[in-house]
Design a protein around this motif. Structure first.
Motif, PDB file in Angstrom:
ATOM      1  N   VAL A   1       2.937  -9.313 -30.353  1.00 25.40           N
ATOM      2  CA  VAL A   1       2.985  -8.983 -29.017  1.00 25.40           C
ATOM      3  C   VAL A   1       1.760  -8.229 -28.715  1.00 25.40           C
ATOM      4  O   VAL A   1       1.217  -7.317 -29.011  1.00 25.40           O
ATOM      5  N   GLY A   2       1.525  -8.369 -27.393  1.00 26.68           N
ATOM      6  CA  GLY A   2       0.389  -7.717 -26.653  1.00 26.68           C
ATOM      7  C   GLY A   2       0.921  -6.137 -26.120  1.00 26.68           C
ATOM      8  O   GLY A   2       2.089  -6.045 -26.143  1.00 26.68           O
ATOM      9  N   GLU A   3      -0.038  -5.519 -25.519  1.00 22.57           N
ATOM     10  CA  GLU A   3       0.159  -4.238 -25.024  1.00 22.57           C
ATOM     11  C   GLU A   3       0.941  -4.358 -23.922  1.00 22.57           C
ATOM     12  O   GLU A   3       1.039  -5.289 -22.865  1.00 22.57           O
ATOM     13  N   GLY A   4       2.007  -3.345 -23.807  1.00 24.00           N
ATOM     14  CA  GLY A   4       2.776  -3.252 -22.599  1.00 24.00           C
ATOM     15  C   GLY A   4       4.164  -4.218 -22.778  1.00 24.00           C
ATOM     16  O   GLY A   4       4.898  -4.157 -21.960  1.00 24.00           O
ATOM     17  N   VAL A   5       4.095  -4.790 -23.673  1.00 24.46           N
ATOM     18  CA  VAL A   5       5.599  -5.772 -23.829  1.00 24.46           C
ATOM     19  C   VAL A   5       6.686  -4.885 -24.549  1.00 24.46           C
ATOM     20  O   VAL A   5       6.549  -4.168 -25.559  1.00 24.46           O
ATOM     21  N   THR A   6       7.659  -4.791 -23.895  1.00 27.03           N
ATOM     22  CA  THR A   6       8.881  -4.143 -24.183  1.00 27.03           C
ATOM     23  C   THR A   6       9.950  -5.162 -24.262  1.00 27.03           C
ATOM     24  O   THR A   6      10.245  -6.175 -23.667  1.00 27.03           O
ATOM     25  N   GLY A   7      10.984  -4.712 -25.348  1.00 29.21           N
ATOM     26  CA  GLY A   7      12.134  -5.708 -25.522  1.00 29.21           C
ATOM     27  C   GLY A   7      11.898  -6.873 -26.390  1.00 29.21           C
ATOM     28  O   GLY A   7      12.945  -7.563 -26.634  1.00 29.21           O
ATOM     29  N   PHE A   8      11.007  -7.335 -26.836  1.00 27.34           N
ATOM     30  CA  PHE A   8      10.525  -8.252 -27.882  1.00 27.34           C
ATOM     31  C   PHE A   8       9.544  -7.760 -28.968  1.00 27.34           C
ATOM     32  O   PHE A   8       8.945  -6.800 -28.605  1.00 27.34           O
ATOM     33  N   ALA A   9       9.947  -8.291 -30.092  1.00 24.32           N
ATOM     34  CA  ALA A   9       9.191  -7.833 -31.165  1.00 24.32           C
ATOM     35  C   ALA A   9       8.711  -8.903 -32.233  1.00 24.32           C
ATOM     36  O   ALA A   9       9.513 -10.243 -32.163  1.00 24.32           O
ATOM     37  N   ALA A  10       7.843  -8.768 -33.038  1.00 28.63           N
ATOM     38  CA  ALA A  10       7.344 -10.054 -33.816  1.00 28.63           C
ATOM     39  C   ALA A  10       8.593 -10.442 -34.827  1.00 28.63           C
ATOM     40  O   ALA A  10       9.319  -9.430 -35.333  1.00 28.63           O
ATOM     41  N   GLY A  11       8.662 -11.581 -35.108  1.00 28.91           N
ATOM     42  CA  GLY A  11       9.770 -12.132 -36.010  1.00 28.91           C
ATOM     43  C   GLY A  11      10.954 -12.632 -35.292  1.00 28.91           C
ATOM     44  O   GLY A  11      11.782 -13.258 -35.653  1.00 28.91           O
ATOM     45  N   GLU A  12      11.122 -12.320 -33.772  1.00 28.71           N
ATOM     46  CA  GLU A  12      12.276 -12.717 -33.162  1.00 28.71           C
ATOM     47  C   GLU A  12      12.269 -14.204 -32.848  1.00 28.71           C
ATOM     48  O   GLU A  12      11.158 -14.555 -32.483  1.00 28.71           O
ATOM     49  N   ARG A  13      13.406 -14.619 -32.821  1.00 25.11           N
ATOM     50  CA  ARG A  13      13.558 -16.148 -32.455  1.00 25.11           C
ATOM     51  C   ARG A  13      13.661 -16.314 -31.057  1.00 25.11           C
ATOM     52  O   ARG A  13      14.587 -15.637 -30.476  1.00 25.11           O
ATOM     53  N   VAL A  14      12.971 -17.078 -30.310  1.00 22.41           N
ATOM     54  CA  VAL A  14      13.113 -17.020 -28.626  1.00 22.41           C
ATOM     55  C   VAL A  14      12.715 -18.297 -28.354  1.00 22.41           C
ATOM     56  O   VAL A  14      12.425 -19.272 -29.010  1.00 22.41           O
ATOM     57  N   SER A  15      12.975 -18.562 -26.894  1.00 24.57           N
ATOM     58  CA  SER A  15      12.878 -19.723 -26.090  1.00 24.57           C
ATOM     59  C   SER A  15      11.741 -19.335 -24.971  1.00 24.57           C
ATOM     60  O   SER A  15      11.890 -18.449 -24.648  1.00 24.57           O
ATOM     61  N   VAL A  16      11.003 -20.273 -24.709  1.00 22.07           N
ATOM     62  CA  VAL A  16       9.948 -20.081 -23.556  1.00 22.07           C
ATOM     63  C   VAL A  16      10.293 -20.932 -22.434  1.00 22.07           C
ATOM     64  O   VAL A  16      10.867 -22.096 -22.680  1.00 22.07           O
ATOM     65  N   VAL A  17      10.941 -20.381 -21.330  1.00 24.73           N
ATOM     66  CA  VAL A  17      11.282 -21.067 -20.015  1.00 24.73           C
ATOM     67  C   VAL A  17      10.216 -21.292 -19.269  1.00 24.73           C
ATOM     68  O   VAL A  17       9.047 -20.371 -18.992  1.00 24.73           O
ATOM     69  N   PRO A  18      10.014 -22.393 -18.319  1.00 16.87           N
ATOM     70  CA  PRO A  18       9.017 -22.625 -17.407  1.00 16.87           C
ATOM     71  C   PRO A  18       9.044 -21.515 -16.365  1.00 16.87           C
ATOM     72  O   PRO A  18       9.931 -21.178 -15.520  1.00 16.87           O
ATOM     73  N   ALA A  19       7.987 -20.375 -16.411  1.00 16.88           N
ATOM     74  CA  ALA A  19       7.781 -19.403 -15.516  1.00 16.88           C
ATOM     75  C   ALA A  19       6.496 -19.150 -15.157  1.00 16.88           C
ATOM     76  O   ALA A  19       5.902 -18.172 -14.683  1.00 16.88           O
ATOM     77  N   PHE A  20       5.555 -20.234 -15.348  1.00 15.79           N
ATOM     78  CA  PHE A  20       3.958 -19.806 -15.415  1.00 15.79           C
ATOM     79  C   PHE A  20       3.296 -21.268 -14.985  1.00 15.79           C
ATOM     80  O   PHE A  20       3.893 -22.259 -15.250  1.00 15.79           O
TER      81      PHE A  20
END
Length: 336
Positions: free
Chosen positions: A74-93
């Motif tokens: 995770v980069g600087e300023g990222v909150t609420g997520f941490a390395a090792g978490e299972r996630v999905s990426v949604v179209p938002a960019f």
């Protein structure tokens, strides 16, 4: 180094290449994920052909806005997520800025949703875009409620199928429109209350007959083009015709002019209205997540391909023969 799909020229599926690239470290507000599966969307085929709602700004260009994976950093300023978490990426960019067709990808943390424990990578890459689109148009924007009628064309697409399930969940009546009779029985099995075969029937007349002359409160049009005028005849007073796709590839007139300027609601819609708004995305994630937990929502996967077969996957997408979502798996998940 990570295998990364890029296209170095505008064109068909054959212009895509697998390049070995350094992924790098996430910047402020970004995360790096190990990609396990990728959900394919029409927007990517249109972007590759430079026919999308935003132009390709530079070549070579990346592709992909929907995936499932595991956070590596995770980069600087990222909150609420941490390395090792299972996630999905949604179209938002924008695909001019990021792309997830790769073994590893850097994406904005604002484009992440948590992947429920019971959702595997393929399902995690198949569920969010379709259901957020259906929820966003019908519920968040359209205010759909029990007793309404919802009509969707391109009903065998992932969004069409998600719209059927969403309508059923809120007590609305889903009416599926499909071009030929080949998919009619399966659409009924997937929950459509009625199926209209557009090559054989007058769509507007059938909708009016189904609704007792009232018309549909919500129509989701993925095709657009000249046929929008006929669909508009089937909109109930105060209802809305949502234009969310352009599969026809043809100019789309405003139907109100030809129909004598009735009080007709016609609006465009993209899921970016939901995914780029933190509060709306939170509500969408809660709505879809609860449907997944209860079993009311089930992503429909047409076929899976491997990343090495990305060209074949895009050719299949452009064949218009699929029923549901096409997903690309990324090794070693494909071997699991």
């Amino acid at each position: 180094m990570a295998k990364t799909v890029r296209f170095h020229e505008i064109g068909g599926p054959e212009v895509m290449r697998l390049d070995d690239l350094e992924t790098g470290e996430p910047g402020t507000g970004e995360v790096r994920i190990r990609v396990e599966a990728i959900g394919l969307n029409r927007a990517e085929a249109m972007f590759r052909r430079d026919q999308y709602i935003e132009p390709v700004r530079r070549l070579p260009a990346r592709l992909g806005t929907e995936a499932a994976g595991v956070i590596e950093a995770v980069g600087e300023g990222v909150t609420g997520f941490a390395a090792g978490e299972r996630v999905s990426v949604v179209p938002a960019f924008s695909q001019n800025d990021y792309g997830v067709y790769a073994e590893r990808a850097i994406v904005p943390s604002a484009a992440l949703v948590r992947r429920p424990a019971n959702l595997d990578a393929v399902s995690g890459a198949a569920v969010w875009m379709p259901f957020i689109t259906a929820y966003g148009a019908l519920v968040e924007v359209g205010g759909a409620r029990a007793g309404d009628t919802v009509v969707m064309n391109a009903a065998s697409s992932s969004v069409g199928l998600a719209a059927i399930q969403t309508a059923n969940r809120i007590g609305a009546t889903p009416v599926a429109v499909t071009r030929t009779a080949a998919k009619k029985d399966r659409l009924l099995k997937e929950g459509a209350a009625e199926v209209i075969v557009s090559e054989e029937e007058d769509v507007a007349a059938r909708v009016l007959a189904i609704t007792g002359g009232r018309g549909a409160e919500h129509i989701l049009d993925a095709v657009a083009g000249p046929g929008v005028t006929d669909l508009a005849r089937a909109v109930a007073p105060g209802g809305t015709l949502f234009l969310y796709g352009l599969l026809s590839g043809q100019p789309t007139p405003h139907p109100g002019m030809e129909l004598g300027m009735p009080a007709l609601n016609v609006r465009t819609f993209t899921l970016f209205e939901i995914t780029k708004d933190a509060a709306r995305l939170r509500r969408a994630e809660a709505f879809v997540g609860s449907g997944l937990r209860t079993g009311a929502f089930q992503p429909v996967v047409d076929r899976t391909f491997t990343l090495d077969d990305i060209v074949a996957a895009h050719r299949h997408m452009e064949s218009n023969t699929q029923f549901g979502k096409i997903v690309v798996t990324v090794d070693p998940v494909a071997q699991a």
